[in-house]
Design an enzyme around this catalytic site. Structure first.
Site, short mmCIF file in Angstrom:
data_model
loop_
_atom_site.label_atom_id
_atom_site.label_comp_id
_atom_site.label_asym_id
_atom_site.label_seq_id
_atom_site.Cartn_x
_atom_site.Cartn_y
_atom_site.Cartn_z
N GLU A 1 11.52 1.30 5.35
CA GLU A 1 12.26 1.11 4.31
C GLU A 1 13.80 1.54 4.41
O GLU A 1 14.61 0.98 4.35
CB GLU A 1 11.81 1.65 2.99
CG GLU A 1 10.40 1.09 2.92
CD GLU A 1 9.53 2.12 1.69
OE1 GLU A 1 8.76 1.46 0.83
OE2 GLU A 1 9.69 3.11 1.32
N GLY B 1 -0.57 4.10 -4.39
CA GLY B 1 -1.84 3.48 -4.50
C GLY B 1 -1.95 3.02 -5.85
O GLY B 1 -1.83 3.79 -6.98
N MET C 1 3.37 10.55 -4.02
CA MET C 1 3.40 11.86 -3.57
C MET C 1 4.94 12.52 -4.15
O MET C 1 5.15 13.53 -3.68
CB MET C 1 3.05 12.13 -2.32
CG MET C 1 1.60 11.59 -1.90
SD MET C 1 1.11 11.83 -0.13
CE MET C 1 1.00 13.56 -0.01
N GLU C 2 5.74 11.80 -4.62
CA GLU C 2 7.11 12.30 -4.58
C GLU C 2 7.76 12.09 -5.83
O GLU C 2 8.61 13.03 -6.53
CB GLU C 2 8.08 11.56 -3.54
CG GLU C 2 7.68 11.87 -2.09
CD GLU C 2 6.70 10.94 -1.47
OE1 GLU C 2 6.48 9.94 -2.11
OE2 GLU C 2 5.96 11.16 -0.61
N ASP D 1 -2.00 -0.04 -1.46
CA ASP D 1 -3.38 0.38 -1.49
C ASP D 1 -3.91 0.64 -2.81
O ASP D 1 -3.35 0.76 -3.72
CB ASP D 1 -3.52 1.47 -0.42
CG ASP D 1 -3.28 2.81 -0.98
OD1 ASP D 1 -3.58 3.72 -1.68
OD2 ASP D 1 -1.82 3.05 -0.58
N1 SAH Z 1 -2.33 8.91 5.70
C1 SAH Z 1 -0.75 8.36 5.50
C2 SAH Z 1 -0.04 9.16 4.84
C3 SAH Z 1 1.06 8.88 4.31
S1 SAH Z 1 1.26 9.54 2.85
C4 SAH Z 1 -0.40 8.05 7.13
O1 SAH Z 1 -1.15 7.87 7.84
O2 SAH Z 1 1.01 7.87 7.25
C5 SAH Z 1 1.47 8.29 1.65
C6 SAH Z 1 2.80 7.78 1.36
O3 SAH Z 1 2.96 6.69 0.57
C7 SAH Z 1 3.57 9.05 0.46
O4 SAH Z 1 4.67 9.00 0.66
C8 SAH Z 1 3.21 8.63 -1.05
O5 SAH Z 1 4.28 8.59 -1.94
C9 SAH Z 1 2.47 6.99 -0.88
N2 SAH Z 1 1.40 6.48 -1.08
C10 SAH Z 1 0.93 5.24 -0.93
N3 SAH Z 1 -0.35 5.20 -1.35
C11 SAH Z 1 -0.74 6.55 -1.74
C12 SAH Z 1 -2.12 7.03 -2.20
N4 SAH Z 1 -3.24 6.02 -2.34
N5 SAH Z 1 -2.22 8.24 -2.49
C13 SAH Z 1 -0.98 8.99 -2.43
N6 SAH Z 1 0.25 8.45 -1.91
C14 SAH Z 1 0.35 7.08 -1.73
#
Ligand code: SAH
Length: 253
Positions: free
Chosen positions: A12, A78, A192-193, A216
């Site tokens: 982004e 999500g 997460m932010e 997702d």
């Molecule tokens: N497992 C992922 C971790 C990325 S963290 C990886 O392999 O890269 C996910 C990022 O997208 C965070 O910045 C959060 O803000 C957002 N996000 C998207 N889907 C999310 C979910 N199901 N739970 C928590 N954060 C999510």
């Protein structure tokens, strides 16, 4: 007036940077803050990194070092509420930290000594972001191309407004998302932010807004869905949203 655009993902950020004619890099706390203009508007564009502490630090530097007058967060999330589907957009009205619990001293979710669990997003900026999102999503093929719309089943994306929740966990199984849905039935989406940045902006009295595209459903398929969505779709949404929103602002005289 300088506006901060904070992105959670590299993809982004690079889409936004590609549209800045004059960006200058300023490095603080291991982060690159890109100072310049987007659509004629003075901006600082930065990658927050993932998680609440990283995001809070980024917001604090934006406010202290760069004196930005508003922070807009763009990223993915999500979907939690039924009907909040991959490809939809959520514009936060309020933000809460779902993993904060100092009970019984303070009510569950309340940020101690602030009296708040739910931090309000700026109404004017959020209204305007939502209006722009509705306009963009009316024609997903123009935004993403027919192939992406077909591959990701994004023919009829919707815009939702309401509670966005944040915590230091990637929610990626059905049991955990069900627990969150039960505890916070009005939560539209989880990330997460956002709520961390909302808290910092509240303390500084600076307007904040968050717009998140659903990558997702925070369920057992979340990891695969998230990875594919971020690679192909997320940056197009972010760029189009931010660009169209900045275009609605009165140009500086
Ligand atoms: N497992 C992922 C971790 C990325 S963290 C990886 O392999 O890269 C996910 C990022 O997208 C965070 O910045 C959060 O803000 C957002 N996000 C998207 N889907 C999310 C979910 N199901 N739970 C928590 N954060 C999510």
């Amino acid at each position: 007036m300088t506006i901060a655009i904070v992105a959670a993902m590299h993809e982004e950020l690079s889409a936004l940077l590609a549209q800045m004619p004059d960006e200058q890099r300023v490095r603080v706390a291991g982060r690159d803050f890109w100072v310049g203009h987007l659509r004629g508007q003075a901006v600082v564009v930065v990658l927050s990194r993932i998680g609440k502490v990283a995001a809070a630090l980024t917001a604090t530097v934006l406010l202290e070092r760069f004196q930005v007058q508003a922070i807009v967060f763009t990223g993915v999330a999500g979907g939690l509420a039924p009907g909040v589907q991959v490809g939809d957009v959520v514009v936060a009205t309020r933000l809460l930290q779902h993993d904060l619990d100092a009970s019984p001293i303070f009510p569950k979710y309340e940020v101690p000594l602030t009296g708040h669990a739910r931090f309000a997003a700026d109404t004017e900026i959020s209204d305007s972001l939502a209006a722009v999102a509705v306009g963009l999503l009316a024609d997903p093929v123009a935004l993403l191309g027919q192939k992406v719309v077909d591959d990701f089943a994004l023919a009829t994306p919707a815009v939702h407004r309401g509670l966005l929740i944040s915590g230091d966990r990637f929610v990626s199984n059905a049991a955990e998302s069900e627990t969150l849905r039960r505890a916070l039935p009005d939560a539209l989406a989880v990330e997460m932010e956002g709520a961390a940045v909302a808290q910092v902006c509240h303390d500084y009295g600076v307007p904040f807004a968050a717009v998140r595209t659903i990558s997702d459903r925070a369920d057992d398929e979340a990891h695969g869905d998230f990875t594919r969505f971020v690679a192909v779709v997320a940056s197009r949404y972010s760029l189009a949203l931010v660009d169209a929103w900045l275009a609605t602002l009165t140009p500086p005289t």
